[in-house]
Design an enzyme around this catalytic site. Structure first.
Site, PDB file in Angstrom:
ATOM      1  N   SER A   1       0.827  -1.216   0.000  1.00  0.00           N
ATOM      2  CA  SER A   1       0.000   0.000   0.000  1.00  0.00           C
ATOM      3  C   SER A   1       0.861   1.266   0.000  1.00  0.00           C
ATOM      4  O   SER A   1       0.353   2.362  -0.203  1.00  0.00           O
ATOM      5  CB  SER A   1      -0.956   0.003   1.194  1.00  0.00           C
ATOM      6  OG  SER A   1      -0.236  -0.041   2.406  1.00  0.00           O
ATOM      7  N   HIS A   2       2.174   1.134   0.208  1.00  0.00           N
ATOM      8  CA  HIS A   2       3.046   2.316   0.154  1.00  0.00           C
ATOM      9  C   HIS A   2       4.182   2.149  -0.839  1.00  0.00           C
ATOM     10  O   HIS A   2       5.153   2.886  -0.805  1.00  0.00           O
ATOM     11  CB  HIS A   2       3.571   2.655   1.558  1.00  0.00           C
ATOM     12  CG  HIS A   2       2.471   3.167   2.421  1.00  0.00           C
ATOM     13  ND1 HIS A   2       1.577   2.312   3.053  1.00  0.00           N
ATOM     14  CD2 HIS A   2       2.057   4.412   2.692  1.00  0.00           C
ATOM     15  CE1 HIS A   2       0.686   3.033   3.681  1.00  0.00           C
ATOM     16  NE2 HIS A   2       0.940   4.304   3.492  1.00  0.00           N
TER      17      HIS A   2
ATOM     18  N   GLU B   1      -5.048   0.524   2.153  1.00  0.00           N
ATOM     19  CA  GLU B   1      -5.440  -0.892   2.195  1.00  0.00           C
ATOM     20  C   GLU B   1      -6.887  -1.046   1.713  1.00  0.00           C
ATOM     21  O   GLU B   1      -7.211  -1.994   0.986  1.00  0.00           O
ATOM     22  CB  GLU B   1      -5.283  -1.413   3.634  1.00  0.00           C
ATOM     23  CG  GLU B   1      -5.504  -2.896   3.809  1.00  0.00           C
ATOM     24  CD  GLU B   1      -4.557  -3.763   2.981  1.00  0.00           C
ATOM     25  OE1 GLU B   1      -3.375  -3.385   2.840  1.00  0.00           O
ATOM     26  OE2 GLU B   1      -5.025  -4.797   2.460  1.00  0.00           O
TER      27      GLU B   1
END
Ligand code: NDP
Length: 334
Positions: free
Chosen positions: A46-47, A187
């Site tokens: 997610s990053h 997420e």
């Protein structure tokens, strides 16, 4: 879904090229590429590459200063202030890291306010350099406005992550890092893209009803983790990483009406302690970790990341072909 395997240097080179070709200063681009690559290496999708289109969008919309040169000031013996010059956070944080480390060693404790930048990275990446220098550290960021206070139904607070790092002699440090919402917004976005439900207890829909539909959650409100306790922690982060350091609250950022999908403007607060200043160090704490790990089923936070990191250094990382295509298309416009 089909995947390609990329080595970490390939991921870093790709991100660097995309950002530089979209006009970003090479120092800024290197810092973002490093952050994205580390997230991919540690299995924090997610990053990772998922965020590259957002970084590019914020450049193309003119919201982020592509030539930003952060400046570091010591505003008090134990207070460091970094002006991010309207660029991305990773370079602003990198520029202040040595100054905060030095101030902490001199004073036993010090804090650093990083402001006027754009942040949506994972905080463990920001705290690791301090832990590697032997310091105990906390980091706080005001995240995207999407979290209802406990008992409420409408977003008031950001996802407001906090991270803590503790150095351990001869082994990987104890680091935890999480949003004070039930989960990070990224997420929920990933679940929406994958057509997967989210667990009950993460979110409310726009009518204030519990939902497991990620799209409804993104249009409604995320919930804090741990009920009233997470709600209070979220508010604390909102205060100390927002108004305390002269930065915007998440609501104020929401009021700017940013729609490009890039990182929101804001800042980050770090607090660091030198364990040597107490004359104790961190060795004694090893008993606590040993006792925790002696219980079957217990693992320490970050263990999953460290395992993923060791694996991806040799085996590379699986990246969805669709994402690679999407990121590749961002180069075409250069
Ligand atoms: P997670 O719930 O995924 O993980 C939280 C932490 O708990 C991690 O340190 C994780 O370690 C640890 N953990 C998970 N499961 C266990 C377990 N069974 N036992 C022990 N420890 C465990 O975090 P979030 O979804 O809340 O946040 C994800 C990321 O998003 C964070 O890095 C955060 O900084 C980032 N974020 C950034 C924002 C921004 O605006 N910049 C906003 C919001 C979030 P491990 O990683 O090893 O599993």
């Amino acid at each position: 879904m089909s995947f390609s395997v990329l080595s970490l240097p390939e991921i870093e080179a790709l991100v660097l090229a995309v950002l530089v070709e979209n006009g970003l200063d090479p120092a800024q681009a290197r810092a973002v590429a490093d952050t994205v690559t580390r997230a991919e290496a540690d299995g924090c999708r997610s990053h990772g590459l998922y965020r590259v289109p957002g970084y590019v969008a914020a450049l193309r919309s003119g919201r982020v200063n592509p030539a930003a040169r952060p400046s570091v000031r010591q505003v008090a013996p134990a207070l460091i202030s970094v002006d991010g010059d309207g660029g991305f956070a990773p370079e602003a944080v990198r520029c202040g890291t040595q100054a905060l480390t030095d101030a902490t060693r001199r004073n036993g404790i010090a804090a650093m306010a990083v402001g006027r930048c754009h942040h949506f990275s994972a905080l463990w990446a920001d705290v690791e350099p301090f832990v590697a220098a032997g310091l105990v550290v906390w980091a706080y960021v005001v995240g995207q406005n999407s979290v209802a206070p406990h008992g409420g139904t409408r977003p008031l607070m950001g996802t407001n992550p906090l991270a803590f790092g503790w150095p351990r002699p001869g082994t990987e440090p104890f680091v935890f890092d999480f949003a004070t919402s039930a989960t990070a917004r990224g997420e929920v976005e990933l679940r929406a893209l994958a057509g997967q439900d989210i667990p009950a207890g993460w979110a409310l829909d726009a009518a204030g009803q519990p939902t497991t539909d990620p799209a409804a959650a993104l249009g409604g409100a995320l919930l804090p983790f741990g009920g009233h306790k997470g709600s209070a922690l979220s508010l604390m982060v909102e205060l100390i990483a927002g108004p305390l350091i002269g930065e915007l609250s998440s609501q104020a950022v929401a009021g700017l009406g940013i729609t490009d999908g890039g990182p929101p403007p804001g800042g980050e607060l770090f607090i660091a302690l030198d364990p040597a200043a107490f004359g104790t160090g961190t060795t004694q704490a090893e008993d606590i970790f040993a006792a925790a790990l002696s219980q079957p089923g217990v693992r320490l936070p970050s263990e999953r990341r460290y395992r993923a990191r060791a694996r991806s250094r040799t085996a590379g990382v699986e990246v969805a072909t669709t994402m690679l295509r999407q990121i590749g298309a961002l180069r075409a416009r250069a």
